[in-house]
Design a protein around this motif. Structure first.
Motif, PDB file in Angstrom:
ATOM      1  N   LEU A 172       0.830  -1.212   0.000  1.00 35.57           N
ATOM      2  CA  LEU A 172       0.000   0.000   0.000  1.00 35.57           C
ATOM      3  C   LEU A 172       0.865   1.263   0.000  1.00 35.57           C
ATOM      4  O   LEU A 172       0.596   2.212  -0.731  1.00 35.57           O
ATOM      5  CB  LEU A 172      -0.917   0.002   1.229  1.00 35.57           C
ATOM      6  CG  LEU A 172      -2.086  -0.970   1.222  1.00 35.57           C
ATOM      7  CD1 LEU A 172      -2.932  -0.792   2.481  1.00 35.57           C
ATOM      8  CD2 LEU A 172      -2.961  -0.766  -0.018  1.00 35.57           C
ATOM      9  N   VAL A 182       0.879   0.388 -10.282  1.00 37.72           N
ATOM     10  CA  VAL A 182      -0.020  -0.341  -9.382  1.00 37.72           C
ATOM     11  C   VAL A 182      -0.056  -1.838  -9.700  1.00 37.72           C
ATOM     12  O   VAL A 182       0.108  -2.685  -8.816  1.00 37.72           O
ATOM     13  CB  VAL A 182      -1.448   0.232  -9.491  1.00 37.72           C
ATOM     14  CG1 VAL A 182      -2.409  -0.589  -8.666  1.00 37.72           C
ATOM     15  CG2 VAL A 182      -1.462   1.672  -9.041  1.00 37.72           C
ATOM     16  N   ILE A 183      -0.242  -2.166 -10.978  1.00 35.31           N
ATOM     17  CA  ILE A 183      -0.422  -3.567 -11.353  1.00 35.31           C
ATOM     18  C   ILE A 183       0.821  -4.386 -11.032  1.00 35.31           C
ATOM     19  O   ILE A 183       0.741  -5.445 -10.402  1.00 35.31           O
ATOM     20  CB  ILE A 183      -0.762  -3.673 -12.857  1.00 35.31           C
ATOM     21  CG1 ILE A 183      -2.051  -2.919 -13.164  1.00 35.31           C
ATOM     22  CG2 ILE A 183      -0.895  -5.146 -13.273  1.00 35.31           C
ATOM     23  CD1 ILE A 183      -3.295  -3.534 -12.579  1.00 35.31           C
ATOM     24  N   MET A 186       1.148  -4.984  -7.356  1.00 34.49           N
ATOM     25  CA  MET A 186       0.179  -5.943  -6.822  1.00 34.49           C
ATOM     26  C   MET A 186       0.508  -7.368  -7.266  1.00 34.49           C
ATOM     27  O   MET A 186       0.414  -8.313  -6.487  1.00 34.49           O
ATOM     28  CB  MET A 186      -1.240  -5.550  -7.244  1.00 34.49           C
ATOM     29  CG  MET A 186      -1.743  -4.314  -6.505  1.00 34.49           C
ATOM     30  SD  MET A 186      -3.540  -4.109  -6.554  1.00 34.49           S
ATOM     31  CE  MET A 186      -3.796  -3.768  -8.256  1.00 34.49           C
ATOM     32  N   VAL A 187       0.923  -7.505  -8.522  1.00 35.43           N
ATOM     33  CA  VAL A 187       1.252  -8.850  -9.015  1.00 35.43           C
ATOM     34  C   VAL A 187       2.442  -9.414  -8.249  1.00 35.43           C
ATOM     35  O   VAL A 187       2.439 -10.576  -7.842  1.00 35.43           O
ATOM     36  CB  VAL A 187       1.546  -8.818 -10.535  1.00 35.43           C
ATOM     37  CG1 VAL A 187       2.165 -10.138 -10.990  1.00 35.43           C
ATOM     38  CG2 VAL A 187       0.267  -8.544 -11.303  1.00 35.43           C
ATOM     39  N   THR A 189       3.370  -8.643  -5.235  1.00 34.82           N
ATOM     40  CA  THR A 189       2.894  -8.983  -3.887  1.00 34.82           C
ATOM     41  C   THR A 189       2.175 -10.328  -3.903  1.00 34.82           C
ATOM     42  O   THR A 189       2.415 -11.184  -3.040  1.00 34.82           O
ATOM     43  CB  THR A 189       1.929  -7.892  -3.378  1.00 34.82           C
ATOM     44  OG1 THR A 189       2.593  -6.632  -3.473  1.00 34.82           O
ATOM     45  CG2 THR A 189       1.536  -8.141  -1.942  1.00 34.82           C
ATOM     46  N   ALA A 190       1.325 -10.512  -4.921  1.00 34.48           N
ATOM     47  CA  ALA A 190       0.589 -11.778  -5.036  1.00 34.48           C
ATOM     48  C   ALA A 190       1.568 -12.942  -5.154  1.00 34.48           C
ATOM     49  O   ALA A 190       1.393 -13.996  -4.533  1.00 34.48           O
ATOM     50  CB  ALA A 190      -0.330 -11.740  -6.247  1.00 34.48           C
TER      51      ALA A 190
END
Lengths: 215, 267, 246
Positions: A172, A182-183, A186-187, A189-190
């Motif tokens: 965050l 952003v993408i 997030m990817v 992190t996933a």
């Protein structure tokens, strides 16, 4: 992609914190879960009710509400602890109930006949626990324990919203400063969460096939 | 739900006395701790009835009611969509086409390993970034939850299909029914009956997970609570939180009860 | 008159499962060395009666006395008494996390406090006697049903019990394995062991029993010698039962 590479050290630190949060709250929850599960097989009705009430209440309050209480409400009551410690408390309160059920399902999968055979041989209750219930019950509990642990890893993400810079919280913060990436953030992190959860799921599956006693 | 039946034999009178003494002794430190906590809470005026009277304020009740409705709305829409997507995923997993089967398996395993919160964020932040569409918090929450819950539902459906006796489909095929009709008239009705109880308990999970809406600013029950505490003041935090927790517990216990009633009827 | 004192004395035993009256005023004495076979249709309470003798099933009323001692309700003295009563179950109930040898050794070491080395030797002898010595280090799940049941008998015998209880020992076995288990039990009858056997094997009952107890609806309906029971049963219910099973 650059945002990920540039902030790799932030990710590693956050990942470490997720692991730490998982281990600390996981271990304490397992200990409490084991105590609660032993209540549930105790000959005392009072202790059995204590376990049932605790599990029935705590399991049914959402994880986010648990963390909301420990991190937001407890400080209002004068509890002065770090966000990390408060998150550990919230996760532990919630997951002790799940671990209690995991152990209980392992113990309950022991056949009635195993218990009766031990009784018929004249084993005392303490010896039945040590020789029959624990060795079989703990082994049968391993798959549900791993699955509960996976659920716990995923719940630690909620702590990120409440000021703990674990993996999700770290993400965050990075998103705030790199909103063009952003993408990618997030990817990645996933991916890091998957490193923890997917192998654990496979292990649970293997253990289930190899170790569990079917009687 | 935890049961309270005895695992060991009923103890004799002497043992029962010993157990009672043990519990009494063991609970002394716990009781002391609780008393200490209660005392310090009392010092802060937590047991002051006026603090709890806040729960009778009409404005607060209306707000909580709206929050509860928002929670229920998300839960119901998410469950219905998860049912459909979950069924499709399950059929994909059972398909004889290898690529479809593998694709569904990878999809399910990848999503199951991720925090639901992250999936909600993927939708909430990702959709606008990639497509430029704006998405409101309700749908971001619903789609995020469906991504996750549908994988869980697909496993429930799959085990339901696998539990059906082979003879059922064979008999249908022998009668000349095509695959789709077999599914529609023979398999689905039986599977739905079989998996109904576990689907209801999935609803418990979705209801709880809907509280993640709190994080993206969807005004569900939990977020309503936070707003109320911020508005009315921290001294009302405990009563308001207690009310919210109780609402969640009651909903989930009710759903759990329905689930166990259904499983009794099915078996 | 110690010689005449019964090994097992069941006096006025009643058992309720909720509303269901499972045992109705059961009275039965078993002398030392006697082999009592309990017959009866399923649901007649014969298994329940067998299980009350070592209190795996508690009784609602009545007394059960084994070798002069009444069954206690506290678990410690109860465990001591159970150590003197061997039991063989329908489902074998071997401990699934232990090897065959460990199954046989467990109770003598853990209950009687005997030295593992000595117990081991005796356990191996017992396994040889029941014909499964080659399986000693295997897990029960690797054995056939008949082999498992013979191990279960060896496990009970390792405690040198005063009484052996058999609760339908061959009911869960494939037909070809029934004989190997019954042979072991018959051999025991020749050694003066006090035995209570619940079974559906009429041939076994005829040859091995000293006395037949016939139960129906929770009651003892007829007590008789095997010869007379099978040739000319006294009660109509026994006649009816025999006409169905023979």
């Amino acid at each position: 992609m650059n945002a990920v590479i540039e902030n790799f050290d932030v990710f590693i630190a956050a990942f470490g914190k997720t692991v730490l949060l998982t281990i600390i709250s996981g271990v304490i929850s397992i200990v409490f879960g084991l105590i609660l599960a032993s209540f549930s097989i105790s000959p005392s009705k009072f202790l059995r009710v204590v376990n049932a009430v605790y599990v029935g209440l705590m399991r049914n309050i959402p994880a986010a509400a648990h963390l909301f209480f420990t991190i937001f409400v407890l400080p209002l009551l004068g509890v002065k602890l770090s966000f990390f410690a408060l998150a550990c408390i919230g996760i532990t309160v919630y997951f002790s109930a799940y671990f209690s059920d995991a152990f209980r399902s392992g113990i309950n999968s022991i056949g009635r006949g195993q218990l009766e055979a031990a009784q018929a041989l004249g084993l005392k209750k303490s010896k039945i626990l040590r020789q029959i219930v624990f060795p079989q019950g703990i082994r049968n509990s391993v798959p549900p324990l791993i699955n509960t642990m996976i659920a716990l890893i995923k719940v630690t993400a909620i702590a990120g919203v409440f000021g703990v810079t674990e993996l999700f919280g770290g993400m965050l913060q990075l998103i705030n400063t790199n909103d063009s990436a952003v993408i990618a953030l997030m990817v990645f992190t996933a991916l890091l969460y998957s490193i923890l959860t997917i192998p654990a799921g496979y292990i649970a599956g293997i253990v289930e096939r190899k170790v569990v006693f079917t009687t | 739900m935890a049961t309270t039946a005895s695992f060991f034999e009923t103890p004799g009178p002497i043992e029962r006395r010993r157990i009672r003494l043990g519990i009494l002794g063991g609970s002394i430190p716990i009781v002391l701790l609780l008393a200490l906590a209660a005392f310090s809470l009392h010092e802060q005026g937590l047991f002051n009835p006026e603090r709890w009277e806040v729960l009778t304020t009409p404005d607060l009740l209306v707000a909580l009611g709206k929050g509860l409705w928002a929670t229920i709305k998300v839960a119901i829409v998410s469950v219905l969509l998860s049912l459909v997507v979950g069924l499709l995923l399950a059929l994909g997993r059972l398909s004889h086409r290898k690529w479809l089967n593998t694709l569904c398996r990878i999809w399910i395993e990848a999503l199951r390993g991720l925090p639901e919160l992250l999936l909600v964020f993927f939708i909430y932040l990702g959709i606008p970034t990639v497509t430029g569409w704006s998405i409101n918090t309700f749908w971001a929450l619903v789609v995020g939850l469906v991504l996750y819950e549908s994988t869980a539902m697909s496993e429930v459906f799959r085990s339901g299909f696998m539990a059906l006796p082979r003879g059922q489909t064979e008999a249908a095929h022998a009668l000349g029914l095509r695959t789709v009709k077999t599914l529609r008239f023979i398999q689905l009705p039986q599977v739905v009956k079989l998996v109904l109880p576990s689907l209801v308990s999935e609803m418990v999970r979705v209801t709880k997970a809907s509280s993640l809406g709190f994080v993206i600013g969807y005004t569900d029950l939990l977020l309503t609570g936070e707003h109320a505490i911020e508005f009315l003041g921290g001294e009302y935090a405990v009563p308001i939180f207690a009310a919210i927790a109780l609402i969640y517990v009651v909903i989930c216990l009710l759903l759990g009860k329905i689930s166990s009633l259904l499983s009794q009827r099915v078996s | 008159m110690p010689a005449n004192e019964p090994m097992i004395s069941i006096q006025g035993v009643e058992k309720w499962f909720g509303q269901f009256h499972a045992l109705k005023n059961v009275n039965l004495d078993v002398s030392p060395g006697e082999v009592v076979v309990i017959l009866g249709p399923s649901g007649s309470g014969k298994s329940t009666l067998c299980r009350t003798i070592n209190r795996l099933e508690s009784t609602s009323e009545g007394r059960i006395i084994i070798d002069g001692k009444e069954l206690p309700s506290e678990s410690k003295p109860l465990a001591q008494l159970r150590a003197e009563v061997g039991m063989v179950f329908q489902q074998f109930n071997l401990f699934s996390h232990m090897t065959v040898l460990e199954n046989v050794m467990l109770a003598p070491v853990q209950v009687l406090g005997q030295k593992p080395a000595e117990v081991r030797e005796r356990a191996l002898q017992l396994l040889e006697r029941v014909g499964v010595e080659h399986q000693a280090n295997k897990r029960p799940s690797a054995l056939s049903g008949g082999q498992q049941q013979r191990v279960a008998i060896a496990r009970a015998l390792a405690m040198k019990p005063k009484v052996m209880l058999f609760d339908e020992p061959t009911s869960a076995l494939d037909p070809e394995m029934i004989k190997e288990v019954l042979d072991v039990i018959v051999e025991l009858t020749g050694e003066g062991m006090t035995m209570v056997v619940v079974t559906h094997e009429m041939g076994f009952a005829q040859t091995a029993a000293d006395r037949i107890i016939f139960m129906a609806d929770g009651e003892i309906v007829e007590e008789n010698t095997p010869a007379e029971f099978f040739s000319s049963p006294k009660t109509a219910r026994a006649q009816d039962f025999l006409s169905k099973v023979l």
